[in-house]
Design a protein around this motif. Structure first.
Motif, PDB file in Angstrom:
ATOM      1  N   PRO A  23      11.026 -20.806  48.365  1.00  0.00           N
ATOM      2  CA  PRO A  23       9.583 -20.905  48.599  1.00  0.00           C
ATOM      3  C   PRO A  23       9.100 -22.337  48.374  1.00  0.00           C
ATOM      4  CG  PRO A  23      10.056 -19.848  46.487  1.00  0.00           C
ATOM      5  CD  PRO A  23      11.363 -19.996  47.190  1.00  0.00           C
ATOM      6  N   GLU A  24       8.119 -22.723  49.136  1.00  0.00           N
ATOM      7  CA  GLU A  24       7.556 -24.065  48.988  1.00  0.00           C
ATOM      8  C   GLU A  24       6.673 -24.092  47.745  1.00  0.00           C
ATOM      9  OE1 GLU A  24       8.033 -26.843  50.816  1.00  0.00           O
ATOM     10  OE2 GLU A  24       9.610 -25.769  51.887  1.00  0.00           O
ATOM     11  N   GLN A  25       7.253 -24.526  46.642  1.00  0.00           N
ATOM     12  CA  GLN A  25       6.512 -24.597  45.396  1.00  0.00           C
ATOM     13  C   GLN A  25       7.003 -25.795  44.607  1.00  0.00           C
ATOM     14  OE1 GLN A  25       7.385 -20.856  43.530  1.00  0.00           O
ATOM     15  NE2 GLN A  25       9.392 -21.480  42.804  1.00  0.00           N
ATOM     16  N   PRO A  26       6.207 -26.280  43.667  1.00  0.00           N
ATOM     17  CA  PRO A  26       6.615 -27.454  42.890  1.00  0.00           C
ATOM     18  C   PRO A  26       7.968 -27.243  42.230  1.00  0.00           C
ATOM     19  CG  PRO A  26       4.310 -26.966  42.491  1.00  0.00           C
ATOM     20  CD  PRO A  26       4.858 -25.819  43.298  1.00  0.00           C
ATOM     21  N   PHE A  27       8.741 -28.299  42.171  1.00  0.00           N
ATOM     22  CA  PHE A  27      10.096 -28.246  41.614  1.00  0.00           C
ATOM     23  C   PHE A  27      10.037 -28.322  40.096  1.00  0.00           C
ATOM     24  CE2 PHE A  27      13.424 -30.995  39.854  1.00  0.00           C
ATOM     25  CZ  PHE A  27      14.518 -30.176  40.038  1.00  0.00           C
ATOM     26  N   GLU A  28      10.830 -27.462  39.427  1.00  0.00           N
ATOM     27  CA  GLU A  28      10.900 -27.488  37.977  1.00  0.00           C
ATOM     28  C   GLU A  28      12.259 -26.968  37.524  1.00  0.00           C
ATOM     29  OE1 GLU A  28       7.482 -26.352  35.379  1.00  0.00           O
ATOM     30  OE2 GLU A  28       8.810 -24.722  34.768  1.00  0.00           O
ATOM     31  N   LEU A  29      12.867 -27.665  36.571  1.00  0.00           N
ATOM     32  CA  LEU A  29      14.092 -27.207  35.934  1.00  0.00           C
ATOM     33  C   LEU A  29      13.762 -26.617  34.567  1.00  0.00           C
ATOM     34  CD1 LEU A  29      16.622 -30.142  36.575  1.00  0.00           C
ATOM     35  CD2 LEU A  29      16.479 -27.963  37.790  1.00  0.00           C
ATOM     36  N   GLU A  30      14.536 -25.620  34.153  1.00  0.00           N
ATOM     37  CA  GLU A  30      14.383 -25.087  32.802  1.00  0.00           C
ATOM     38  C   GLU A  30      14.829 -26.131  31.784  1.00  0.00           C
ATOM     39  OE1 GLU A  30      12.928 -22.249  31.922  1.00  0.00           O
ATOM     40  OE2 GLU A  30      12.486 -21.998  34.058  1.00  0.00           O
ATOM     41  N   GLU A  31      14.456 -25.909  30.511  1.00  0.00           N
ATOM     42  CA  GLU A  31      14.757 -26.892  29.469  1.00  0.00           C
ATOM     43  C   GLU A  31      16.254 -27.214  29.394  1.00  0.00           C
ATOM     44  OE1 GLU A  31      13.009 -24.133  28.970  1.00  0.00           O
ATOM     45  OE2 GLU A  31      11.122 -24.563  27.947  1.00  0.00           O
TER      46      GLU A  31
END
Length: 572
Positions: free
Chosen positions: A389-397
């Motif tokens: 999905p086109e959504q902001p990129f984020e990695l888990e801690e």
């Protein structure tokens, strides 16, 4: 008492604490930064998770400098956890632990290890060594910075990732461009975060040294797995005078770089596959129905179509000798599905599953689960990768810490063509992993790299004990041997014909007794010790004579938690 007298008394007390802390190796700035530890009950969910530990499970927070090289940048509190020694009157000290990653939870590993070892039967001929360790040591951990506490580190961007296919399935230019776009995005999203430069091994080892002094230990006794061996060796090179008994399990080549470790893995996985798993399968033709010629099985697997291999690569080899049977069933299932697809080019999933059932019926197979692995292989082959999905990129801690440490610790090759060539070479040479995982890890990383260690300083310690599986696919034995050859006062226990990543406890006399002698008595084995590996289902009379743990199912769960923490990155 007058105000002046109270001030004088307070000053003497502070001075006394300062002198005591300095004797443990802390600088004056570090003493002021850390403060006293106040141990108390852990959070209710953690207490509930480890009921067997009772009041022995305790938590605290340690204040450390945000930047050990510039204390003026402020302080941050990092969680600590300990499992108190079961026999306080026989206590040796603390045994600090780190499961690797980088980015694995040290506190979670310590709690799981403490619970597992506390369940070991003291009458069992081998498991008793675990009980001895947890009876005589406080199992201790400080959480790596960025994972918890006041400072959570997450790589974020408002830009979305692009959809990609495995390079081995689609080596075309458009897919390559998307893979490289995502690598640049991840790198940018991590290094643009505040304090990203302070997530590295140099800062982590100094956090651990503050924790060592805060609990009153003159020397750091330590058990590290995977990247935890890198952290331990860096600590020993930085603080040789504070280094105690150090057990390093499943070793990285700490004298090298993260690039070298990454580039070692496809060959290490292939070697483990061809020299450990396939011979095991060939030795049981009645079980896997692939004949007894390992060369033919290897050749057949090389002919499997890329999508079928790629979709099943994570299950085709588990870095655990106790899972050889599972991995063998997966590989046998992949080969069966390949034969079905080759005979019926236009077949769909439902028809493939019918052919699997027919195959096992004709064999007269009575095990109802026999076809499960082949059916799962078929389902993975026919599954589509859903578009992201086109959504902001984020990695888990955990993944964010991993990326920052890998890119901050050592210099990385920054030429995209170099990494392209590695992916093409891996895809051509290695049937198991192909070019997977060889995308550029630190694209345009602009943060300063940590100052290299002088690993010659480890010679000033009493020495390290290294534990290594001969065919570890994650931290290769070739890399471990480079570190071993460089470190002349290290000793190694090598477990032959074994691919387990995270060996201890091994529940074998050869490994566990020698580790216990080292941790409990400080007794080293010889420079190199070779231990044999029992195959799945093979146990000695002594091992069969008693159950090693009070609750076998609970023990399996705790061991699994420890393994997940030491292999959670899938890389280190």
């Amino acid at each position: 008492m007058s105000q002046a007298s109270r001030a004088s008394s307070s000053g003497r007390a502070v001075l006394g604490l300062m002198i005591a802390a300095l004797s443990l190796g802390l600088s004056p700035d570090a003493v002021r930064a850390s403060g006293a530890l106040e141990w108390g009950q852990c959070s209710p969910d953690l207490v509930d998770k480890y009921p067997e530990l009772g009041d022995r499970l305790q938590c605290a927070a340690l204040r450390v400098p945000r930047d050990h090289h510039d204390p003026g940048k402020g302080k941050v509190a990092l969680p600590m956890l300990r499992v108190l020694a079961g026999k306080p009157d026989q206590r040796i000290g603390s045994l600090f632990v780190n499961p690797g990653g980088p980015g694995g939870s040290a506190t979670g590993f310590a709690a799981s290890m403490g619970a597992l070892f506390s369940m070991a039967d003291p009458a069992h001929p081998i498991a008793r060594f675990q009980r001895d360790i947890v009876d005589r040591y406080d199992i201790m951990a400080i959480e790596p910075r960025g994972l918890a506490g006041q400072w959570l580190f997450k790589c974020r961007s408002n830009i979305a990732r692009k959809a990609t296919e495995s390079f081995d399935v689609d080596p075309g230019e458009a897919n390559l461009a998307n893979i490289e776009f995502n690598a640049r995005l991840e790198s940018s999203a991590c290094q643009n975060q505040p304090h990203a430069a302070l997530i590295n091994t140099d800062q982590a080892l100094r956090d651990m040294d503050l924790a060592r002094a805060a609990v009153g230990d003159a020397r750091l006794n330590y058990f590290g797995v995977s990247y935890g061996t890198w952290l331990g060796a860096w600590y020993a090179a930085t603080f040789p005078e504070h280094t105690g008994r150090m057990l390093l399990d499943s070793n990285m080549n700490w004298t090298g770089s993260f690039d070298e470790a990454l580039l070692d893995q496809p060959e290490a996985f292939q070697r483990a596959f061809e020299e450990t798993l396939i011979p095991f399968m060939a030795s049981h033709p009645e079980r896997f129905h692939l004949g007894s010629d390992p060369v033919k099985i290897i050749q057949d697997y090389r002919q499997v179509r890329p999508q079928l291999r790629s979709k099943n690569r994570f299950w085709a080899l588990s870095a655990d000798n106790k899972q050889l049977e599972f991995s063998a069933r997966v590989v046998a299932g992949v080969l069966l599905v390949e034969r079905i697809l080759a005979a019926h080019p236009d077949i769909d999933l439902d028809a493939t599953l019918m052919h699997v059932d027919r195959y096992f019926d004709e064999l007269g197979e009575t095990d109802a689960n026999a076809g499960i692995y082949a059916k799962n292989a078929a389902r993975w082959h026919f599954s589509d990768n859903p578009p992201r999905p086109e959504q902001p990129f984020e990695l888990e801690e955990e993944e964010s810490v991993y990326r920052a440490v890998v890119c901050n610790d050592t210099s990385s090759q920054n030429d995209p063509d170099f990494w392209r060539s590695q992916m093409f070479a891996g895809s051509a040479q290695y049937s198991l992993r192909g070019g997977h995982g060889l995308q550029q890890p630190c694209h345009d990383w602009a943060l300063p790299v940590v100052e290299p260690r002088d690993f010659g300083a480890i010679a000033q310690t009493e020495g390290l004990l290294m534990l290594q599986a001969s065919h570890d696919p994650i931290t290769s034995s070739s890399g471990a041997m480079k570190a071993f050859d460089f470190t002349q006062n290290a000793r190694m226990i090598q477990v032959e014909n074994n691919l387990t990543h995270g060996l201890f406890p091994q529940l074998t006399q050869c490994v566990d007794a020698k580790v216990a002698d080292f941790l409990l008595e400080g007794t080293f084995p010889g420079r190199m010790t070779h231990c044999e590996t029992p195959q799945p289902g093979e146990m000695s009379v002594a091992e069969r004579s008693a159950q090693p743990y009070a609750d076998a199912d609970r023990a399996d769960l705790l061991r699994q938690r420890m393994r997940e923490l030491s292999t959670s990155k899938g890389l280190l």
